[in-house]
Each structure stands twice: as C-alpha cells, then as structure tokens.
Design a protein around this motif. Structure first.
Motif, mmCIF file in Angstrom:
data_model
loop_
_atom_site.group_PDB
_atom_site.id
_atom_site.type_symbol
_atom_site.label_atom_id
_atom_site.label_comp_id
_atom_site.label_asym_id
_atom_site.label_seq_id
_atom_site.Cartn_x
_atom_site.Cartn_y
_atom_site.Cartn_z
ATOM 1 N N UNK A 1 13.587 43.196 -8.500
ATOM 2 C CA UNK A 1 14.115 43.477 -6.977
ATOM 3 C C UNK A 1 15.054 42.350 -6.558
ATOM 4 N N UNK A 2 16.354 42.680 -6.285
ATOM 5 C CA UNK A 2 17.114 41.603 -6.139
ATOM 6 C C UNK A 2 16.991 40.903 -4.834
ATOM 7 N N UNK A 3 16.113 41.610 -3.819
ATOM 8 C CA UNK A 3 16.168 40.948 -2.659
ATOM 9 C C UNK A 3 14.972 40.300 -2.192
ATOM 10 N N UNK A 4 14.799 39.288 -1.502
ATOM 11 C CA UNK A 4 13.642 38.362 -1.271
ATOM 12 C C UNK A 4 12.690 39.268 -0.238
ATOM 13 N N UNK A 5 11.586 39.046 -0.555
ATOM 14 C CA UNK A 5 10.378 39.788 0.071
ATOM 15 C C UNK A 5 10.372 38.801 1.652
ATOM 16 N N UNK A 6 9.723 39.738 2.755
ATOM 17 C CA UNK A 6 9.484 38.905 3.861
ATOM 18 C C UNK A 6 8.817 37.510 3.608
ATOM 19 N N UNK A 7 7.789 37.672 2.645
ATOM 20 C CA UNK A 7 6.840 36.311 2.336
ATOM 21 C C UNK A 7 7.962 35.421 1.688
ATOM 22 N N UNK A 8 8.688 35.673 0.914
ATOM 23 C CA UNK A 8 9.519 34.738 0.042
ATOM 24 C C UNK A 8 10.661 34.405 1.072
ATOM 25 N N UNK B 1 22.267 35.674 -4.405
ATOM 26 C CA UNK B 1 23.148 35.475 -3.072
ATOM 27 C C UNK B 1 21.784 35.778 -2.091
ATOM 28 N N UNK B 2 20.855 36.432 -2.307
ATOM 29 C CA UNK B 2 19.689 36.457 -1.213
ATOM 30 C C UNK B 2 19.202 35.062 -0.702
ATOM 31 N N UNK B 3 19.118 34.218 -1.871
ATOM 32 C CA UNK B 3 18.351 32.847 -1.716
ATOM 33 C C UNK B 3 19.674 32.181 -0.756
ATOM 34 N N UNK B 4 21.017 32.440 -1.064
ATOM 35 C CA UNK B 4 22.003 31.848 -0.271
ATOM 36 C C UNK B 4 22.098 32.354 1.287
ATOM 37 N N UNK C 1 12.491 44.755 7.413
ATOM 38 C CA UNK C 1 12.912 43.423 7.131
ATOM 39 C C UNK C 1 13.703 42.594 8.132
ATOM 40 N N UNK C 2 13.937 43.586 9.291
ATOM 41 C CA UNK C 2 14.105 42.872 10.632
ATOM 42 C C UNK C 2 13.272 43.128 11.649
ATOM 43 N N UNK C 3 12.077 43.330 11.393
ATOM 44 C CA UNK C 3 10.868 43.016 12.322
ATOM 45 C C UNK C 3 10.490 44.201 13.159
ATOM 46 N N UNK C 4 10.869 45.412 12.507
ATOM 47 C CA UNK C 4 10.767 46.740 13.170
ATOM 48 C C UNK C 4 9.649 47.492 12.489
ATOM 49 N N UNK C 5 8.386 47.692 13.026
ATOM 50 C CA UNK C 5 7.472 48.533 12.211
ATOM 51 C C UNK C 5 7.584 50.006 12.036
ATOM 52 N N UNK C 6 8.482 50.773 12.846
ATOM 53 C CA UNK C 6 8.947 52.093 12.824
ATOM 54 C C UNK C 6 10.151 52.289 12.904
ATOM 55 N N UNK D 1 8.794 31.642 3.017
ATOM 56 C CA UNK D 1 8.776 30.244 2.177
ATOM 57 C C UNK D 1 9.805 29.758 2.253
ATOM 58 N N UNK D 2 11.036 30.395 2.074
ATOM 59 C CA UNK D 2 12.385 29.440 2.100
ATOM 60 C C UNK D 2 12.615 28.920 3.681
ATOM 61 N N UNK D 3 12.159 29.701 4.463
ATOM 62 C CA UNK D 3 12.362 29.023 5.710
ATOM 63 C C UNK D 3 11.606 27.605 5.966
ATOM 64 N N UNK D 4 10.386 27.694 5.603
ATOM 65 C CA UNK D 4 9.565 26.501 5.786
ATOM 66 C C UNK D 4 10.106 25.364 4.813
ATOM 67 N N UNK D 5 10.536 25.504 3.559
ATOM 68 C CA UNK D 5 11.101 24.621 2.649
ATOM 69 C C UNK D 5 12.233 23.916 3.457
ATOM 70 N N UNK D 6 13.075 24.761 3.893
ATOM 71 C CA UNK D 6 14.279 24.266 4.620
ATOM 72 C C UNK D 6 14.006 23.466 5.833
ATOM 73 N N UNK D 7 13.170 24.109 6.719
ATOM 74 C CA UNK D 7 12.823 23.381 8.053
ATOM 75 C C UNK D 7 12.124 21.968 7.747
ATOM 76 N N UNK D 8 11.400 21.811 6.579
ATOM 77 C CA UNK D 8 10.724 20.712 6.156
ATOM 78 C C UNK D 8 11.603 19.648 5.405
ATOM 79 N N UNK D 9 12.811 20.182 4.921
ATOM 80 C CA UNK D 9 13.871 19.415 4.229
ATOM 81 C C UNK D 9 13.228 19.178 2.842
#
Length: 491
Positions: free
Chosen positions: A275-282, A324-327, A464-469, A285-293
């Motif tokens: 799967x080439x795209x990051x999951x919402x959980x991933x 590129x999904x990570x980028x 992926x943008x926060x809409x359930x339906x 995880x990236x947001x937390x790593x970057x926010x914490x530096x």
C-alpha cells in the motif's frame, strides 16, 4: 543517421524559440520543427517522422492519457518539460516511456546533455558491420526488433546480461569497454536507454560468469565508477522478446540491491503488494515525531520501513509513491511552522527529485533522513519565544488532527485546558471565522490535493480527510467548492 530530426511542442512560441536557439547553437546536424498544437504535430506525421519529440507536459490535461498512448504506440522517443514538480508528472513520464522529464527552470546544459545522449543511443541502434549487415551471433542474427516487436525464438539457449550505472553519461564508456573486452564466446552488444545489453549463447555458462567477474574488477580498478551486472540465463525456451522482458524486470531489483554487484538470475517472483499511502495511524505517528522534533525516531521509522525489504520485493514505483507520502507529512509540518523560505523550498524539491530519480532506495533514504533532521533542527531553533496566540495554537492542532473524524472542538478545548464555549468564542473573535469553518477548510484543502495528485477513490479520500460518510463529504465539498469532487478531479 545524418540528421537528428526534432519536433517541439512547447508551452508557447517564446519557449519554442528559446529551445531552438539552445539546440542549434550547441549541436550540429539537427533539423528542428516547432508546432503550436498536438493536432498539427500529429497531422504532420504523415509526411515527417521525428527522431525525438520535446513536449510541454503542462498542456496535457490530467486524466487524458490518449496522447501518451499515441506516443507509446508509435514508439516515439520523447522528452517532457513541466513546471509541475509532482510525482504524478514524473510518473506519467515513466508510464509512457519518456526519455526524461525536465522541470522548469532547467539549464541549457541539461537539455543539451540529454539530447546528445539520445543521439548516441540512436546511432548505436543503427550500428552495422562493414558489410552493412547485423553482427552475427553464431549463424543466427539477433536485432533490436527481436526485443520489442518480433516473437523470434532463438534455436539455442541465450544468456542476456544487463550492465547498469547510476549515471546515464557513463553508459557509452561501458559500451566501449565491452566492445574491447576479449570475451571467449561470440556475442552481440546493444546500447539501450537504461542499460547496455550483452547477448551470447550459453554453452559455457560458468565461463561467462567468470569473465563477467573479471570485467567488473577491471572496470572498478580503471574507472572507480559504480556498475551493476544482471545475468539472465533462464531463456532456454520462449522468445527473445520474453527473455528481454525478464532481463529488464531483473534490472529493477537494483533499486533494492545497489551497485558493484553481479546479480545472477533466480526464480522471478511477482512484485509483492504494498500500500503506497500512509494509513491514518501512520500519519498521526509522523505528526507526533515531527512535533516532538524526534530525529532518532524519524531515522528508525524510515530505515525500518524502507531498508528491510526482502524477496519478493514490492514494485519500486510503489515504494517511491510511499516515500512521497512520507514527504507529504513533512511538507504539512513545514507549512504549519512556516518553513517556506526559498532555501528550504529548494531543499524540499531536491529531496523530491531524489525520490523520483535516484536508482537505489538506500540513497533516497539517506537523503530523506538528512533533510528531515536539518529541517527539525531549524524549526526547533527558530520557534518564537513566548507563547503562541490562541489562533496559532488551534490552527496547529487542526493541521495535526483534521484526518480524525472523532476529533472536534471538545477535544481541542480539552487539550488546551479551556472551556469549550470560551474557546469557540475567542477563536471566532480573533480569527474571524468559527472553529468548524476552519476545520472544514483544512479538510477541503487536503481533499483537493488528493483529488489532483492521486487516483484514490472518493470514499477513501473522505475517510483520510476526517469524514465518516462519503455522502456528507460530497455535500460539504459541493457547498464549499461549488462543484462535486468528481467534477473537481476531472478539471
């Protein structure tokens, strides 16, 4: 080939004149014709067939692949030019076999270097013996057409060996070295755009491998340049065209294996699913790593994700998309912290070019880690002293959590240790719009990006943008953008 026939489909007449001046002032023996439209160019083919087409890809509408299929069907060599530094542009070039894609602004030297290489390849394809006939392999001739058009079955077992370098301008040196090397068996050597192909009958397969090891050792001793050799001797049955496809497929494993090796054939596996795209959980995880530096966590995540592949490998193009999904996560962080100077924009685009073009995943990973580490050090050194405004804090939290359908004003207020009503009132007064309006704007911005840059289905983009339906997503998109997501994607 006495004259190199080039047709140009540029962005406008001014760019076409510039390309003409650059080419004609640097290369002799060129006939250049500029066209104002694809239709005029296609009509001209009844009278004149080009050796090379230089094409503005920005005038090629998203979703319209007919022109690419036309180029591929007629086997035109073409060179793309674009101002859109997106993976989709590069991927379109890869899909329809572009010789290369140059992103504006490109230097005249880049254009001239690529055209000279293409001319070299064309001339080598026209190579003939003094008698005007193809060089013979035993009594059976093999020609370029056998690899691409014909279904010719060679009566004897044939070994195909691909020689690859990370630098395209080194291929002519490899070609010359192979022609000088005293191989024991009769052979043929073909210059192709991505590698040099050596072909011989495999009556003495062990001897061939010994000679290739010696060739590699001499090459490294004399040039010091990286070289990979891929041997495909599993061609006792089937056509030469099939053997060539097998060989080309094996060369793609250099993405994982690297250079300065001899990769012998093995039982070929299909690319394993990735799967080439990051999951919402991933993403979180990236947001937390970057926010914490947390540079150490970033390095460990990237190395574990991209440097531990084993056979069967995933498709290298899927790996590039995942990179590129990570980028994209790093890009969002840069925007949140306003790391958008010209210097950092250039550094970001250099990493993008690494992901799209570099032939080995290890090189890409090292560049990505180095860039992220520098960027995190910069951002945490330049965080403004004193507390940020309430609006800045809330917008930063929205950027970090918009993808979570369960995240809302209450969750934001709890994180900020504020009363929900107080937060809502103060944010609206200081920013000029409500919390909910801001949240929807961020979600719509990301939805539009995904619609333009990916082929994800609408229900996945909604998730992926926060809409359930999806139904609610469609209605909200139309309310804010004035058209449906489908209409927006089709342009």
């Amino acid at each position: 080939m006495a004259v190199l026939n080039i047709h140009v489909l540029a962005k406008d007449q001014l760019e076409a004149q510039g390309i003409r001046w650059v080419i004609e002032s640097h290369i002799t023996g060129v006939k250049l014709t500029a066209w104002e439209s694809k239709e005029a160019f296609m009509d001209s083919l009844q009278l004149d067939t080009p050796d090379l087409v230089i094409l503005d890809m920005d005038g090629w509408p998203q979703g319209d692949e007919s022109f690419g299929e036309f180029l591929q069907k007629n086997k035109f060599r073409w060179l793309g030019i674009s101002s859109e530094r997106m993976f989709q542009t590069a991927y379109r070039g890869l899909r329809f076999r572009a010789e290369d894609v140059l992103f504006r602004p490109f230097s005249p030297g880049e254009l001239i270097k690529r055209i000279q290489q293409i001319r070299f390849e064309i001339r080598n394809q026209e190579r003939r013996s003094p008698a005007g006939q193809p060089v013979q392999l035993s009594e059976h001739a093999i020609d370029y057409s056998d690899f691409f058009l014909a279904d010719h079955v060679h009566p004897n077992a044939v070994a195909m060996v691909a020689f690859l370098t990370p630098h395209a301008n080194t291929l002519p040196l490899v070609y010359e070295a192979l022609n000088r090397y005293p191989f024991t068996e009769r052979n043929q050597i073909f210059a192709l755009s991505d590698f040099i192909l050596y072909v011989q009958e495999t009556r003495k397969e062990t001897l061939l491998k010994e000679e290739l090891h010696t060739f590699l050792a001499r090459w490294k001793e004399r040039t010091g340049e990286p070289l990979a050799i891929v041997i495909n001797s599993n061609s006792a049955s089937g056509s030469l065209k099939d053997s060539y496809k097998q060989t080309k497929r094996l060369t793609e494993e250099i993405f994982f294996e690297g250079y300065d090796i001899i990769l012998a054939d093995h039982e070929q596996d299909e690319w394993r699913h990735l799967d080439p795209f990051l999951t919402p959980l991933e993403q979180r995880e990236w947001i937390e790593m970057l926010e914490k530096g947390d540079s150490k966590a970033v390095r460990e995540w990237v190395e574990h994700e991209f440097l531990t592949y084993a056979r069967p490998y995933p498709d290298p193009e899927m790996v590039r998309i995942r990179l590129t999904s990570v980028l994209a996560q790093i890009r969002r962080y840069m925007k949140s912290y306003q790391i958008q100077t010209a210097e950092w924009e250039n550094a970001y685009h250099e990493v993008f070019q690494y992901i799209v073009r570099k032939p080995v995943v290890y090189q890409i990973v090292q560049e990505l880690i180095a860039f992220t580490t520098r960027m995190l050090m910069h951002s945490h050194e330049h965080i403004p002293e004193g507390p940020r405004s309430l609006v800045e804090k809330v917008k930063s939290m929205i950027e970090s959590n918009y993808w979570d359908a369960q995240w809302n004003l209450s969750a934001c207020a709890e994180a900020l240790r504020m009363n929900k009503s107080t937060l809502s009132r103060r944010f609206a007064a200081e920013s000029g719009q409500s919390f909910r309006e801001t949240l929807h704007q961020v979600r719509m911005r990301e939805a539009k990006r995904m619609l333009q840059e990916t082929d994800l289905p609408l229900d996945e983009i909604a998730r992926l943008t926060g809409y359930t339906h999806q139904t609610y997503f469609n209605a909200k998109f139309r309310q804010l953008e004035g058209r449906t997501p489908t209409a927006f994607r089709s342009g």
